[in-house]
Enzyme design. Structure first.
Site, PDB file in Angstrom:
ATOM      1  N   GLU A 149       0.830  -1.201   0.000  1.00  0.00           N
ATOM      2  CA  GLU A 149       0.000   0.000   0.000  1.00  0.00           C
ATOM      3  C   GLU A 149       0.866   1.254   0.000  1.00  0.00           C
ATOM      4  OE1 GLU A 149      -3.452  -2.157   2.731  1.00  0.00           O
ATOM      5  OE2 GLU A 149      -2.429  -0.377   3.494  1.00  0.00           O
ATOM      6  N   LYS A 183       2.602   4.614   1.117  1.00  0.00           N
ATOM      7  CA  LYS A 183       2.924   5.189   2.432  1.00  0.00           C
ATOM      8  C   LYS A 183       2.727   6.697   2.344  1.00  0.00           C
ATOM      9  CE  LYS A 183       6.148   5.118   6.262  1.00  0.00           C
ATOM     10  NZ  LYS A 183       5.704   6.429   6.724  1.00  0.00           N
ATOM     11  N   ARG A 189      -1.228   9.882  11.317  1.00  0.00           N
ATOM     12  CA  ARG A 189      -1.942   8.633  11.606  1.00  0.00           C
ATOM     13  C   ARG A 189      -3.113   8.930  12.536  1.00  0.00           C
ATOM     14  NH1 ARG A 189       0.565   3.334  12.256  1.00  0.00           N
ATOM     15  NH2 ARG A 189      -1.102   1.794  12.461  1.00  0.00           N
ATOM     16  N   ARG A 223      -1.728   8.586  17.104  1.00  0.00           N
ATOM     17  CA  ARG A 223      -0.989   7.374  17.457  1.00  0.00           C
ATOM     18  C   ARG A 223      -0.423   7.440  18.873  1.00  0.00           C
ATOM     19  NH1 ARG A 223       3.628   6.485  13.339  1.00  0.00           N
ATOM     20  NH2 ARG A 223       4.543   5.258  14.988  1.00  0.00           N
ATOM     21  N   PHE A 282      -6.820   2.155   5.946  1.00  0.00           N
ATOM     22  CA  PHE A 282      -6.120   0.950   5.493  1.00  0.00           C
ATOM     23  C   PHE A 282      -6.382  -0.268   6.374  1.00  0.00           C
ATOM     24  CE2 PHE A 282      -2.712   3.769   7.367  1.00  0.00           C
ATOM     25  CZ  PHE A 282      -2.617   3.141   8.600  1.00  0.00           C
ATOM     26  N   ARG A 329       6.303  -3.718  16.609  1.00  0.00           N
ATOM     27  CA  ARG A 329       7.031  -3.645  15.346  1.00  0.00           C
ATOM     28  C   ARG A 329       7.418  -5.062  14.950  1.00  0.00           C
ATOM     29  NH1 ARG A 329       8.417   1.661  14.137  1.00  0.00           N
ATOM     30  NH2 ARG A 329       8.662   3.037  15.926  1.00  0.00           N
ATOM     31  N   LYS A 376       7.996  -1.168   6.390  1.00  0.00           N
ATOM     32  CA  LYS A 376       7.980   0.014   5.520  1.00  0.00           C
ATOM     33  C   LYS A 376       9.162  -0.037   4.562  1.00  0.00           C
ATOM     34  CE  LYS A 376       9.788   2.990   9.223  1.00  0.00           C
ATOM     35  NZ  LYS A 376       9.541   4.229   9.967  1.00  0.00           N
TER      36      LYS A 376
END
Length: 574
Positions: free
Chosen positions: A244, A246, A251, A267, A337, A413, A419
């Site tokens: 997708e 970035k 966010r 976030r 998303f 993570r 990313k």
């Protein structure tokens, strides 16, 4: 428990820099606390009355708190101001002025309720009522309690720990070691309310956490991205993936509770619903759901050309004043998303391909503001790279690569999301990403920089994802425009940021002590040519030719790059 007892615990916490000792003190405190007060104790120990997302603020600035202290103890405002200027701690000033012992000893709940009353006062004459109630509260406390209660409305309690240390303490409380930390943190990541999590563990033990699910109105910690050096490694590790764009925006997690009730969180768990009236309005027309939690990115665009705006423009929408005017000047598109909850069902455990199906059925294809994020699904590294290059040509940052059949991973993570912002050869060959660092302090300027008041600044990374401590990784004296130097100096002067003593969270070598310390508040995105090993910095690494990309007002210090992530960037560049 009496508040005077809590103040003694605060004193113990304040007087130690040892993380282990802090954890031990917190364990004792949580064990002694009653079930009806343990959540309030957690909030108070963090200098708050509720979780951050609840948005409860005292709105009592320094000038007003000086009036409070003067009124409470019959002192002149000028005297209080003078002493405050000397010590830099209004709590200590108030403690010295409090000479008479109170006849009654209020409980924690009584003090909490009085503070809550002060914070929620509103309407005509509310400022005077706040001052009066706060002064009366201080009058009924002992001197040690006064010190800590005065600091709370100023946002300066700062005992040197965050939610993360409380999670450690909960594990020690139930298991006498850190073995249950991950289990407790997983529940916290789904329901980011440290008071509620602590209350559940206190009342029901770990089994009580099994029932923690996504809940409307309580933010879920955002899933985060890992790094891999190239597309071949991504496909090898992740298999079939969705790719997708970035977006370089902000966010936002959207909670739609009913036809007219919407909450929007950043976030770092801040409730910003009132800042985005255009998104709130669009939600009433552009989604097919009564109850839903969406994860996505809002990005500003030029209404004349339709082109996306840089992050620095989008972030201007995050403001307390002139909201409507800015909404017209910088309209937003919200690219959804992911969907985390819908019509009473927690969707976090579903694989991404199933969540995507639900998301597609939730949004209209013709929507102008709430838009389904485009994607491709592939197992081909070349196709992934081509799609990435297309996004770069469009002026975007790159792509986010998501494991097609992975559950949503709150606050982590993991290798479910990666990313891909740039690619420098098959195994790296340069920094694969920027670093988000905390500004720890600054050095006064000389020559031309004397006019800015700042000549260099010290930045650090987090010791680990479960730690409150920061290690130095760079002293930055170049790579900023004149405007950025002025802004850095200005941000460092803000009340609650600049401080006289080194914050307990910092581990800094003697040769790098800055002229002025800053509390862990300012997060900056730093770009560098590479990372080298360093005998000077406490991270044991240093950034070579660092430069400031931007201030990350959308990120909290808890979201700063960790030492492990910096080490990974070091390895990826080889």
């Amino acid at each position: 428990m009496k508040f005077a007892k809590l103040a003694q615990y605060f004193q113990q916490l304040e007087s130690t820099a040892s993380r282990n000792q802090m954890t031990e003190i917190l364990v004792d405190l949580l064990k002694e606390a009653g079930k009806d007060e343990v959540d309030k104790i957690c909030y108070l120990s963090l200098g708050r009355l509720a979780p951050l997302y609840a948005g409860i603020e005292f709105n009592l600035a320094e000038k007003l708190m000086i009036r409070v202290v003067a009124r409470a103890f019959g002192a002149k405002e000028e005297t209080v101001k003078k002493e405050y200027k000397k010590t830099g701690d209004l709590g200590e000033v108030a403690e010295k002025l409090k000479t008479k012992s109170p006849s009654l000893k209020p409980s924690i709940l009584q003090v909490y309720e009085r503070l809550y009353e002060v914070a929620t006062e509103s309407g005509e004459g509310s400022v005077e009522r706040k001052i009066d109630k706060m002064a009366k509260l201080l009058n009924g406390l002992n001197s040690l309690s006064v010190k800590y209660v005065v600091r709370i409305p100023l946002g300066k309690l700062r005992l040197g720990f965050s939610d993360l240390t409380i999670l450690d303490a909960l594990s020690f409380m139930v298991a006498r070691d850190k073995s249950k930390r991950q289990e407790i943190e997983e529940a916290f990541n789904v329901r980011a309310d440290i008071g509620q999590i602590t209350k559940v563990v206190k009342e029901k033990g770990l089994k009580g956490l099994k029932g923690i699910k996504a809940s409307l109105g309580t933010p879920i910690m955002s899933a985060l991205c890992q790094r891999l050096p190239n597309t071949e490694e991504m496909i090898k590790k992740m298999g079939r993936v969705a790719v997708e764009p970035k977006y370089d925006g902000t966010r936002l997690q959207i909670h739609v509770v009913g036809s007219k009730q919407v909450s929007i969180f950043t976030r770092n768990l801040e409730n910003v619903t009132h800042m985005f009236p255009d998104i709130v309005e669009a939600l009433s027309k552009e989604i097919k759901a009564r109850q839903v939690i969406l994860d996505g990115e809002a990005i500003g665009f030029d209404p004349k050309t339709g082109k996306f705006l840089p992050f620095q423009e989008t972030i201007k929408r995050k403001r307390k004043y002139e909201i409507s005017e800015k909404a017209k000047e910088i309209p937003l598109k919200y690219f959804a998303f992911d969907v985390l909850f819908k019509e009473g069902k927690d969707l976090l455990g579903l694989p991404f391909n199933k969540r995507r199906e639900i998301l597609e059925k939730t949004l209209f294809s013709t929507s102008k503001t709430i838009i389904l994020s485009p994607q491709i699904v592939t197992e081909n590294p070349n196709e992934l790279r081509r799609y990435h290059d297309e996004q770069i040509k469009k002026g975007l940052e790159g792509v986010v690569v998501k494991k097609w059949q992975a559950p949503y991973d709150p606050g982590r993570r993991g290798y479910t999301w990666v990313k891909f912002k740039q690619e420098r050869g098959k195994k790296g060959g340069g920094l694969a990403d920027t670093l988000d660092c905390v500004v720890m302090g600054y050095y006064k300027g000389r020559g031309k920089r004397a006019g800015f008041g700042i000549g260099a600044f010290l930045v650090g990374v987090r010791e680990s994802k479960s730690s409150d401590q920061f290690l130095t990784i760079s002293k930055i004296g170049t790579g900023l425009t004149d405007e950025q130097w002025r802004e850095m100096y200005s941000r460092c002067q803000v009340s609650g940021v600049r401080c006289q003593a080194k914050p307990k969270e910092y581990i800094v070598a003697k040769g790098l002590i800055p002229d002025v310390w800053c509390q862990p508040e300012i997060v900056v995105e730093i770009e560098a040519d590479n990372i080298t090993k360093s005998p000077i910095h406490t991270a044991k690494y240093a950034l070579r030719f660092p430069r400031l990309v931007r201030f990350r007002d959308d990120k909290s210090p808890e979201e700063a790059t960790t030492l492990k992530e910096a080490e990974k960037l070091y390895r990826l560049q080889k």
